[in-house]
Scaffold this motif. Sequence first.
Motif, PDB file in Angstrom:
ATOM      1  N   GLY A 164       0.794  -1.220   0.000  1.00  0.00           N
ATOM      2  CA  GLY A 164       0.000   0.000   0.000  1.00  0.00           C
ATOM      3  C   GLY A 164       0.827   1.270   0.000  1.00  0.00           C
ATOM      4  O   GLY A 164       0.344   2.324  -0.409  1.00  0.00           O
ATOM      5  N   TYR A 165       2.084   1.184   0.427  1.00  0.00           N
ATOM      6  CA  TYR A 165       2.944   2.375   0.416  1.00  0.00           C
ATOM      7  C   TYR A 165       3.086   2.951  -0.991  1.00  0.00           C
ATOM      8  O   TYR A 165       3.329   4.139  -1.144  1.00  0.00           O
ATOM      9  N   THR A 166       2.885   2.130  -2.018  1.00  0.00           N
ATOM     10  CA  THR A 166       3.014   2.616  -3.400  1.00  0.00           C
ATOM     11  C   THR A 166       1.819   3.454  -3.831  1.00  0.00           C
ATOM     12  O   THR A 166       1.883   4.134  -4.858  1.00  0.00           O
ATOM     13  N   ILE A 167       0.720   3.385  -3.060  1.00  0.00           N
ATOM     14  CA  ILE A 167      -0.479   4.161  -3.415  1.00  0.00           C
ATOM     15  C   ILE A 167      -0.782   5.245  -2.379  1.00  0.00           C
ATOM     16  O   ILE A 167      -1.891   5.769  -2.340  1.00  0.00           O
ATOM     17  N   TYR A 168       0.204   5.562  -1.521  1.00  0.00           N
ATOM     18  CA  TYR A 168       0.030   6.633  -0.533  1.00  0.00           C
ATOM     19  C   TYR A 168      -0.460   7.890  -1.249  1.00  0.00           C
ATOM     20  O   TYR A 168       0.020   8.202  -2.329  1.00  0.00           O
ATOM     21  N   PRO A 169      -1.449   8.584  -0.733  1.00  0.00           N
ATOM     22  CA  PRO A 169      -2.080   8.543   0.584  1.00  0.00           C
ATOM     23  C   PRO A 169      -3.309   7.643   0.659  1.00  0.00           C
ATOM     24  O   PRO A 169      -4.049   7.704   1.634  1.00  0.00           O
ATOM     25  N   ASN A 170      -3.530   6.822  -0.331  1.00  0.00           N
ATOM     26  CA  ASN A 170      -4.727   5.977  -0.360  1.00  0.00           C
ATOM     27  C   ASN A 170      -4.492   4.604   0.240  1.00  0.00           C
ATOM     28  O   ASN A 170      -5.164   3.646  -0.119  1.00  0.00           O
ATOM     29  N   CYS A 171      -3.541   4.507   1.160  1.00  0.00           N
ATOM     30  CA  CYS A 171      -3.259   3.247   1.830  1.00  0.00           C
ATOM     31  C   CYS A 171      -3.849   3.288   3.246  1.00  0.00           C
ATOM     32  O   CYS A 171      -4.343   4.319   3.682  1.00  0.00           O
ATOM     33  N   ILE A 172      -3.774   2.147   3.912  1.00  0.00           N
ATOM     34  CA  ILE A 172      -4.394   2.042   5.241  1.00  0.00           C
ATOM     35  C   ILE A 172      -3.447   1.402   6.252  1.00  0.00           C
ATOM     36  O   ILE A 172      -2.514   0.690   5.883  1.00  0.00           O
ATOM     37  N   LEU A 173      -3.706   1.681   7.519  1.00  0.00           N
ATOM     38  CA  LEU A 173      -3.174   0.882   8.613  1.00  0.00           C
ATOM     39  C   LEU A 173      -4.266  -0.131   8.938  1.00  0.00           C
ATOM     40  O   LEU A 173      -5.436   0.229   9.116  1.00  0.00           O
ATOM     41  N   GLN A 174      -3.911  -1.396   8.996  1.00  0.00           N
ATOM     42  CA  GLN A 174      -4.885  -2.413   9.356  1.00  0.00           C
ATOM     43  C   GLN A 174      -5.097  -2.404  10.869  1.00  0.00           C
ATOM     44  O   GLN A 174      -4.295  -1.852  11.614  1.00  0.00           O
ATOM     45  N   GLN A 175      -6.176  -3.017  11.304  1.00  0.00           N
ATOM     46  CA  GLN A 175      -6.489  -3.029  12.735  1.00  0.00           C
ATOM     47  C   GLN A 175      -5.346  -3.624  13.553  1.00  0.00           C
ATOM     48  O   GLN A 175      -5.041  -3.144  14.642  1.00  0.00           O
ATOM     49  N   GLU A 176      -4.697  -4.661  13.040  1.00  0.00           N
ATOM     50  CA  GLU A 176      -3.576  -5.274  13.753  1.00  0.00           C
ATOM     51  C   GLU A 176      -2.457  -4.257  13.968  1.00  0.00           C
ATOM     52  O   GLU A 176      -1.811  -4.223  15.013  1.00  0.00           O
ATOM     53  N   ASP A 177      -2.206  -3.416  12.950  1.00  0.00           N
ATOM     54  CA  ASP A 177      -1.188  -2.367  13.068  1.00  0.00           C
ATOM     55  C   ASP A 177      -1.584  -1.363  14.148  1.00  0.00           C
ATOM     56  O   ASP A 177      -0.766  -0.967  14.983  1.00  0.00           O
ATOM     57  N   LYS A 178      -2.837  -0.962  14.132  1.00  0.00           N
ATOM     58  CA  LYS A 178      -3.330  -0.004  15.123  1.00  0.00           C
ATOM     59  C   LYS A 178      -3.204  -0.571  16.538  1.00  0.00           C
ATOM     60  O   LYS A 178      -2.821   0.144  17.465  1.00  0.00           O
ATOM     61  N   ASN A 179      -3.501  -1.860  16.687  1.00  0.00           N
ATOM     62  CA  ASN A 179      -3.400  -2.496  18.003  1.00  0.00           C
ATOM     63  C   ASN A 179      -1.964  -2.466  18.517  1.00  0.00           C
ATOM     64  O   ASN A 179      -1.721  -2.183  19.693  1.00  0.00           O
ATOM     65  N   ILE A 180      -1.006  -2.760  17.640  1.00  0.00           N
ATOM     66  CA  ILE A 180       0.410  -2.731  18.027  1.00  0.00           C
ATOM     67  C   ILE A 180       0.813  -1.322  18.430  1.00  0.00           C
ATOM     68  O   ILE A 180       1.471  -1.118  19.452  1.00  0.00           O
ATOM     69  N   LEU A 181       0.421  -0.343  17.634  1.00  0.00           N
ATOM     70  CA  LEU A 181       0.793   1.045  17.941  1.00  0.00           C
ATOM     71  C   LEU A 181       0.145   1.538  19.228  1.00  0.00           C
ATOM     72  O   LEU A 181       0.771   2.234  20.021  1.00  0.00           O
ATOM     73  N   GLN A 182      -1.120   1.158  19.453  1.00  0.00           N
ATOM     74  CA  GLN A 182      -1.815   1.595  20.671  1.00  0.00           C
ATOM     75  C   GLN A 182      -1.215   0.954  21.918  1.00  0.00           C
ATOM     76  O   GLN A 182      -1.275   1.530  22.999  1.00  0.00           O
ATOM     77  N   ALA A 183      -0.600  -0.219  21.777  1.00  0.00           N
ATOM     78  CA  ALA A 183       0.028  -0.885  22.922  1.00  0.00           C
ATOM     79  C   ALA A 183       1.465  -0.420  23.143  1.00  0.00           C
ATOM     80  O   ALA A 183       2.062  -0.745  24.171  1.00  0.00           O
ATOM     81  N   SER A 184       1.995   0.353  22.231  1.00  0.00           N
ATOM     82  CA  SER A 184       3.381   0.811  22.320  1.00  0.00           C
ATOM     83  C   SER A 184       3.546   1.890  23.385  1.00  0.00           C
ATOM     84  O   SER A 184       2.800   2.875  23.388  1.00  0.00           O
ATOM     85  N   PRO A 185       4.537   1.744  24.254  1.00  0.00           N
ATOM     86  CA  PRO A 185       4.772   2.801  25.256  1.00  0.00           C
ATOM     87  C   PRO A 185       5.217   4.111  24.594  1.00  0.00           C
ATOM     88  O   PRO A 185       5.060   5.170  25.194  1.00  0.00           O
ATOM     89  N   PHE A 186       5.722   4.068  23.391  1.00  0.00           N
ATOM     90  CA  PHE A 186       6.149   5.270  22.694  1.00  0.00           C
ATOM     91  C   PHE A 186       4.979   6.220  22.458  1.00  0.00           C
ATOM     92  O   PHE A 186       5.142   7.431  22.483  1.00  0.00           O
ATOM     93  N   PHE A 187       3.802   5.676  22.230  1.00  0.00           N
ATOM     94  CA  PHE A 187       2.635   6.497  21.920  1.00  0.00           C
ATOM     95  C   PHE A 187       1.747   6.767  23.126  1.00  0.00           C
ATOM     96  O   PHE A 187       0.688   7.340  22.989  1.00  0.00           O
ATOM     97  N   LYS A 188       2.154   6.345  24.301  1.00  0.00           N
ATOM     98  CA  LYS A 188       1.337   6.569  25.498  1.00  0.00           C
ATOM     99  C   LYS A 188       1.757   7.841  26.187  1.00  0.00           C
ATOM    100  O   LYS A 188       2.772   8.352  26.105  1.00  0.00           O
TER     101      LYS A 188
END
Length: 72
Positions: free
Chosen positions: A48-72
């Motif tokens: 999907g990076y080849t079609i940016y900005p029309n790409c997505i983060l999948q729910q699994e990606d969002k879950n990983i990022l939301q659990a990251s201490p970097f983003f808390k």
Amino acid sequence: QDLDGLLGINPENLDPNRWIGGGGHELGHAFGLPHPDNQNPQAIMWTGYTIYPNCILQQEDKNILQASPFFK
């Protein structure tokens, strides 16, 4: 390649969106995002990076990022 593209010196593809998407893909890896098992072509962590900005983060990606201490 992504950095050369952002600087306008990569002859492979002159579209800055391609290089912004590629940079986002690599940044995703830096935050622990893997390539998806489902190989969704819209997912920035697949091709999907080849079609940016029309790409997505999948729910699994969002879950990983939301659990990251970097983003808390």
